[in-house]
Design an enzyme around this catalytic site. Sequence first.
Site, PDB file in Angstrom:
ATOM      1  N   ASP A 207      44.276  44.876  32.499  1.00 52.80           N
ATOM      2  CA  ASP A 207      42.828  44.742  32.376  1.00 52.80           C
ATOM      3  C   ASP A 207      42.365  45.648  31.242  1.00 52.80           C
ATOM      4  OD1 ASP A 207      42.768  43.214  34.827  1.00 52.80           O
ATOM      5  OD2 ASP A 207      42.989  45.123  35.889  1.00 52.80           O
ATOM      6  N   ASP A 246      44.744  39.124  32.021  1.00 50.75           N
ATOM      7  CA  ASP A 246      44.400  39.413  33.410  1.00 50.75           C
ATOM      8  C   ASP A 246      42.878  39.549  33.476  1.00 50.75           C
ATOM      9  OD1 ASP A 246      44.705  39.845  36.102  1.00 50.75           O
ATOM     10  OD2 ASP A 246      45.578  41.826  35.924  1.00 50.75           O
ATOM     11  N   ASP A 250      38.609  45.613  36.525  1.00 53.50           N
ATOM     12  CA  ASP A 250      38.871  45.541  37.957  1.00 53.50           C
ATOM     13  C   ASP A 250      38.551  46.874  38.612  1.00 53.50           C
ATOM     14  OD1 ASP A 250      39.657  42.939  37.710  1.00 53.50           O
ATOM     15  OD2 ASP A 250      41.775  43.267  38.191  1.00 53.50           O
ATOM     16  N   ARG A 305      34.918  34.968  38.973  1.00 51.62           N
ATOM     17  CA  ARG A 305      34.996  36.392  39.304  1.00 51.62           C
ATOM     18  C   ARG A 305      34.002  37.236  38.521  1.00 51.62           C
ATOM     19  NH1 ARG A 305      41.569  37.515  39.687  1.00 51.62           N
ATOM     20  NH2 ARG A 305      42.044  35.806  41.133  1.00 51.62           N
TER      21      ARG A 305
END
Length: 427
Positions: A207, A246, A250, A305
């Site tokens: 990330d 990715d 996060d 997301r």
Amino acid sequence: MAAAVGCTALVLAVTGAASAQPRSADPARQVLAAKDGWGSYGTGTTGGARADAAHVYTVTTWDAFKAALADGGTAPKIIKVKGTIDADGPSCSSFAVPGYDFDTYLKTYAPETWGRTKNLDGEPDNSPEGLRRASQAKQDAYIKAFVPANTTIVGIGKDAGFKGASLQIKSVDNVIVRNLAFESPLDCFPQWDPTDTADGNWNSEYDSADIYGGTHVWMDHNTFTDGDHPDSTLPYYYGRIYEQHDGEMDIVKGADYVTASWNVFENHDKTILVGNSDSASTAAVDRGHLKVTFHHNLFANLVERAPRVRFGQVDSYNNHFVAGDGYGYSYGIGKESQLVAEHNAFTLPDGAAAGTILKRWNDSPLTADDNYVNGRLTDLIAVHNAQVPSEILQSGAGWTPALRTRVDPPQAVPGLVDHCAGAGHLR
């Protein structure tokens, strides 16, 4: 800066109120304002604001940046990033260990040879998968930068940022990251998993920002994008996209007290996770944590997301969501999540149904009031339940956010956020 003056004037003109952002002579010493989201809870988030002169650095290279992070331990520090720093390394081939060959990998694990019922995790170190793992480990060591406690990282001017970097805010407290453009890392060695869905999938690491157990974190006025390597440029193998991205940011593994404000998240697929697993072991770590605020962010041309939430109490208000091609959903409602999504604006193209803004992964009630879709007040839960009756959502997150400095009318959010969010617009 002209852009900063323009945004300040726009806030005043649209809302009649001054910006809630803290001010000081040096933006690098600004701290998160009181009551500005979960990041302000308790001890608040001050980053390196108290750094002495010996712990203020200006960096222009990846090596210098990592050296500045390591210098001085957890003493308060400020790292000023000048220009775009390339963290990609010389090339993907420079990370490959002796013996690794992608064509051999493809031949060995082709579905017609390997099948679709067994993953590759048990493959020995001298196998094509083992050599892939070793190659990925070399890239991992190069592109990850571990941020210590009591640190502020701030971009200088309008063009500061990182290409291919992965900031690790791991099990540390009190970090500020502002005014930086992040081009997503490109995983040179994705792993094939034939058991991931009926068709298998390529799974990647890295990330741009990984808040892994970190606490009191303020992410402000940053831009996250796939840059020169959007998914549309990636090849296909075994009939599946060779996914080399990715997430963009996060927040996982018991992370807590995070405020993400005035950022741009754009042109990406799987954007933000809050909580990364439903497993019992993960639940034991995450329950009671993952308290995150998202406000005044632009989420543009994303697939999903934004964020997907498990467990924690997430407050998401005054954000602008702009859907593009391939849009899946914005909010993912996951296990034991307590999402409050209020006063947001959504811009959907023709053919995109408002009922897809919410995606139910588990039966977790949420609060979703005063949201506007294409300029019209819309009950997101009601339209979801009408359009997706097999996945009924319940109203009522069970808590009321108290840490908000100013709530703007959702009708004004697109004008404010689209002009003032992201790197280069720091006020």
